[in-house]
Design a protein around this motif. Sequence first.
Motif, mmCIF file in Angstrom:
data_model
loop_
_atom_site.group_PDB
_atom_site.id
_atom_site.type_symbol
_atom_site.label_atom_id
_atom_site.label_comp_id
_atom_site.label_asym_id
_atom_site.label_seq_id
_atom_site.Cartn_x
_atom_site.Cartn_y
_atom_site.Cartn_z
ATOM 1 N N GLY A 136 -14.973 120.072 92.072
ATOM 2 C CA GLY A 136 -14.886 119.952 93.301
ATOM 3 C C GLY A 136 -16.477 120.567 94.024
ATOM 4 N N GLN A 138 -10.537 119.510 93.692
ATOM 5 C CA GLN A 138 -10.603 118.746 93.280
ATOM 6 C C GLN A 138 -11.816 118.097 93.611
ATOM 7 O OE1 GLN A 138 -6.979 116.654 92.683
ATOM 8 N NE2 GLN A 138 -7.101 119.138 91.226
ATOM 9 N N GLU A 139 -12.775 117.091 92.354
ATOM 10 C CA GLU A 139 -13.313 116.406 92.868
ATOM 11 C C GLU A 139 -13.404 114.818 92.600
ATOM 12 O OE1 GLU A 139 -16.649 117.911 89.940
ATOM 13 O OE2 GLU A 139 -15.609 116.532 89.105
ATOM 14 N N LEU A 180 -15.322 118.489 97.147
ATOM 15 C CA LEU A 180 -15.244 117.167 97.458
ATOM 16 C C LEU A 180 -16.354 116.614 98.174
ATOM 17 C CD1 LEU A 180 -12.932 114.062 96.708
ATOM 18 C CD2 LEU A 180 -11.957 115.750 99.142
ATOM 19 N N ARG A 181 -17.374 114.828 97.803
ATOM 20 C CA ARG A 181 -17.870 114.927 98.546
ATOM 21 C C ARG A 181 -17.057 113.804 99.565
ATOM 22 N NH1 ARG A 181 -23.466 115.679 99.410
ATOM 23 N NH2 ARG A 181 -24.526 113.767 100.291
ATOM 24 N N ASP A 188 -19.895 117.705 101.726
ATOM 25 C CA ASP A 188 -20.056 118.153 100.244
ATOM 26 C C ASP A 188 -18.606 119.957 100.791
ATOM 27 O OD1 ASP A 188 -21.021 117.657 97.775
ATOM 28 O OD2 ASP A 188 -22.790 118.978 98.480
ATOM 29 N N ASP A 221 -21.773 108.784 94.238
ATOM 30 C CA ASP A 221 -20.768 110.510 94.068
ATOM 31 C C ASP A 221 -19.658 110.097 94.724
ATOM 32 O OD1 ASP A 221 -21.067 109.860 96.674
ATOM 33 O OD2 ASP A 221 -22.716 110.447 96.922
#
Length: 165
Positions: free
Chosen positions: A24, A37-38, A26-27, A32, A44
């Motif tokens: 994280g 989570q990411e 999350l973009r 942001d 990005d």
Amino acid sequence: MSSVSPASLRIGIGHDTHRLQPGGPLRLGGLDVPFDQEAVGHSDADVLLHAITDALLGAASLGDIGELFPDDAEENRNRDSIEMLSIATQKVVASGFTIVNIDCIIFAQRPKLSPYKDAMRQKIAETLALDTDCVGIKAKTGEKVGPVGTGEAVEAQCVALLVRS
Ligand code: MG
């Protein structure tokens, strides 16, 4: 728009998917978003901005985001997708088009995105030099099924309308 000939209008569609992993934030949509989570990607991994970029490039017949910003190029590693969207927009305008509006859908089971949609619209509108009311963003869950619904991935779709300037 009543004086615009249909031949001067162009529509484009964009879609993107990115896998999620623990981490994280999350973009998404140039923001942001706080989350555990990411999205995984060479840049990005902003799935919404990638879908918008592809919709604009497609409408102007300028290829796609992968041709413009290859995912094996060092210069694109962790690259800010706002920058890529801005470059794509400049190319669209330079080929003689004005962006009329875009409409988007984000598909994510979590997090809840309604608190962030207006800030995303504003950021995207600024990048495209559009009024905020020309940028639509909707968010859908995956109803707990499929890669989105089970939280494995986040997806986005966009349609863009251009007019020859
Ligand atoms: Mg992408």
